[in-house]
Motif scaffolding. Structure first.
Motif, PDB file in Angstrom:
ATOM      1  N   ASP A 170      17.822 -26.961  21.699  1.00 41.30           N
ATOM      2  CA  ASP A 170      16.723 -26.853  20.736  1.00 41.30           C
ATOM      3  C   ASP A 170      15.919 -28.144  20.596  1.00 41.30           C
ATOM      4  O   ASP A 170      14.963 -28.189  19.832  1.00 41.30           O
ATOM      5  N   PHE A 171      16.317 -29.180  21.329  1.00 42.51           N
ATOM      6  CA  PHE A 171      15.612 -30.458  21.283  1.00 42.51           C
ATOM      7  C   PHE A 171      14.749 -30.623  22.534  1.00 42.51           C
ATOM      8  O   PHE A 171      15.063 -30.070  23.584  1.00 42.51           O
ATOM      9  N   PRO A 172      13.674 -31.417  22.446  1.00 43.24           N
ATOM     10  CA  PRO A 172      12.803 -31.621  23.612  1.00 43.24           C
ATOM     11  C   PRO A 172      13.491 -32.466  24.690  1.00 43.24           C
ATOM     12  O   PRO A 172      14.520 -33.093  24.447  1.00 43.24           O
ATOM     13  N   ASP A 173      12.906 -32.499  25.874  1.00 37.63           N
ATOM     14  CA  ASP A 173      13.458 -33.257  26.998  1.00 37.63           C
ATOM     15  C   ASP A 173      13.343 -34.767  26.792  1.00 37.63           C
ATOM     16  O   ASP A 173      14.146 -35.528  27.306  1.00 37.63           O
ATOM     17  N   ILE A 174      12.332 -35.201  26.063  1.00 38.46           N
ATOM     18  CA  ILE A 174      12.141 -36.608  25.737  1.00 38.46           C
ATOM     19  C   ILE A 174      12.305 -36.763  24.227  1.00 38.46           C
ATOM     20  O   ILE A 174      11.624 -36.102  23.454  1.00 38.46           O
ATOM     21  N   LEU A 175      13.220 -37.643  23.841  1.00 32.75           N
ATOM     22  CA  LEU A 175      13.608 -37.766  22.434  1.00 32.75           C
ATOM     23  C   LEU A 175      13.059 -39.034  21.802  1.00 32.75           C
ATOM     24  O   LEU A 175      12.770 -40.005  22.486  1.00 32.75           O
ATOM     25  N   THR A 176      12.999 -39.009  20.485  1.00 38.15           N
ATOM     26  CA  THR A 176      12.691 -40.196  19.699  1.00 38.15           C
ATOM     27  C   THR A 176      14.017 -40.748  19.158  1.00 38.15           C
ATOM     28  O   THR A 176      15.029 -40.024  19.136  1.00 38.15           O
ATOM     29  N   PRO A 177      14.031 -41.978  18.700  1.00 42.89           N
ATOM     30  CA  PRO A 177      15.265 -42.499  18.103  1.00 42.89           C
ATOM     31  C   PRO A 177      15.771 -41.660  16.924  1.00 42.89           C
ATOM     32  O   PRO A 177      16.984 -41.496  16.761  1.00 42.89           O
ATOM     33  N   MET A 178      14.878 -41.119  16.118  1.00 42.81           N
ATOM     34  CA  MET A 178      15.327 -40.322  14.968  1.00 42.81           C
ATOM     35  C   MET A 178      15.931 -38.988  15.417  1.00 42.81           C
ATOM     36  O   MET A 178      16.887 -38.495  14.797  1.00 42.81           O
ATOM     37  N   GLN A 179      15.406 -38.394  16.494  1.00 41.90           N
ATOM     38  CA  GLN A 179      16.033 -37.186  17.037  1.00 41.90           C
ATOM     39  C   GLN A 179      17.410 -37.528  17.596  1.00 41.90           C
ATOM     40  O   GLN A 179      18.371 -36.781  17.399  1.00 41.90           O
ATOM     41  N   LEU A 180      17.491 -38.664  18.273  1.00 35.59           N
ATOM     42  CA  LEU A 180      18.766 -39.132  18.811  1.00 35.59           C
ATOM     43  C   LEU A 180      19.781 -39.326  17.683  1.00 35.59           C
ATOM     44  O   LEU A 180      20.935 -38.913  17.793  1.00 35.59           O
ATOM     45  N   LYS A 181      19.346 -39.906  16.597  1.00 37.62           N
ATOM     46  CA  LYS A 181      20.208 -40.117  15.433  1.00 37.62           C
ATOM     47  C   LYS A 181      20.755 -38.786  14.917  1.00 37.62           C
ATOM     48  O   LYS A 181      21.946 -38.650  14.641  1.00 37.62           O
ATOM     49  N   LYS A 222      11.347 -44.015  24.112  1.00 38.38           N
ATOM     50  CA  LYS A 222      11.390 -42.644  24.627  1.00 38.38           C
ATOM     51  C   LYS A 222      12.714 -42.501  25.351  1.00 38.38           C
ATOM     52  O   LYS A 222      13.048 -43.297  26.235  1.00 38.38           O
ATOM     53  N   ILE A 223      13.489 -41.503  24.986  1.00 41.97           N
ATOM     54  CA  ILE A 223      14.836 -41.332  25.510  1.00 41.97           C
ATOM     55  C   ILE A 223      14.937 -39.986  26.218  1.00 41.97           C
ATOM     56  O   ILE A 223      14.778 -38.939  25.591  1.00 41.97           O
ATOM     57  N   PRO A 224      15.192 -39.997  27.535  1.00 46.00           N
ATOM     58  CA  PRO A 224      15.413 -38.718  28.217  1.00 46.00           C
ATOM     59  C   PRO A 224      16.685 -38.060  27.677  1.00 46.00           C
ATOM     60  O   PRO A 224      17.717 -38.722  27.502  1.00 46.00           O
ATOM     61  N   LYS A 225      16.600 -36.784  27.405  1.00 45.10           N
ATOM     62  CA  LYS A 225      17.762 -36.064  26.870  1.00 45.10           C
ATOM     63  C   LYS A 225      18.959 -36.182  27.814  1.00 45.10           C
ATOM     64  O   LYS A 225      20.094 -36.301  27.377  1.00 45.10           O
ATOM     65  N   VAL A 226      18.699 -36.212  29.099  1.00 42.42           N
ATOM     66  CA  VAL A 226      19.786 -36.311  30.077  1.00 42.42           C
ATOM     67  C   VAL A 226      20.550 -37.630  29.918  1.00 42.42           C
ATOM     68  O   VAL A 226      21.752 -37.679  30.170  1.00 42.42           O
ATOM     69  N   SER A 227      19.891 -38.694  29.461  1.00 48.00           N
ATOM     70  CA  SER A 227      20.611 -39.959  29.272  1.00 48.00           C
ATOM     71  C   SER A 227      21.562 -39.875  28.077  1.00 48.00           C
ATOM     72  O   SER A 227      22.635 -40.471  28.092  1.00 48.00           O
ATOM     73  N   LEU A 228      21.210 -39.125  27.055  1.00 46.99           N
ATOM     74  CA  LEU A 228      22.124 -38.895  25.940  1.00 46.99           C
ATOM     75  C   LEU A 228      23.331 -38.087  26.407  1.00 46.99           C
ATOM     76  O   LEU A 228      24.470 -38.420  26.075  1.00 46.99           O
TER      77      LEU A 228
END
Length: 74
Positions: free
Chosen positions: A17-28, A58-64
């Motif tokens: 449900d999250f985008p492919d490129i994340l923000t720090p707050m989405q990551l949090k 900008k954080i790629p979801k795959v890196s998380l």
């Protein structure tokens, strides 16, 4: 950052449900609302791969997902 076929399978399952490129707050939010300082530390020291564009990370979801999978294996 390393990706493998195992991570690609998880990519289709985790955080869909999250985008492919994340923000720090989405990551949090995805990491269970850990502290903001901890999020920026993970990004700044390269523990979670990100790209800084201007002043924004900008954080790629795959890196998380790679981070989570590597933590699971350690």
């Amino acid at each position: 950052m390393s990706t493998n076929i195992e991570n690609i399978d998880y990519y289709n399952i985790l955080f869909k449900d999250f985008p492919d490129i994340l923000t720090p707050m989405q990551l949090k939010k995805m990491l269970g609302n850990i502290g903001t300082n901890k999020i920026y530390k993970l990004l700044q020291d390269g523990t979670i791969y990100s790209k800084k564009i201007g002043k924004k990370y900008k954080i790629p979801k795959v890196s998380l997902i790679s981070y989570i999978m590597n933590e699971k294996n350690n």
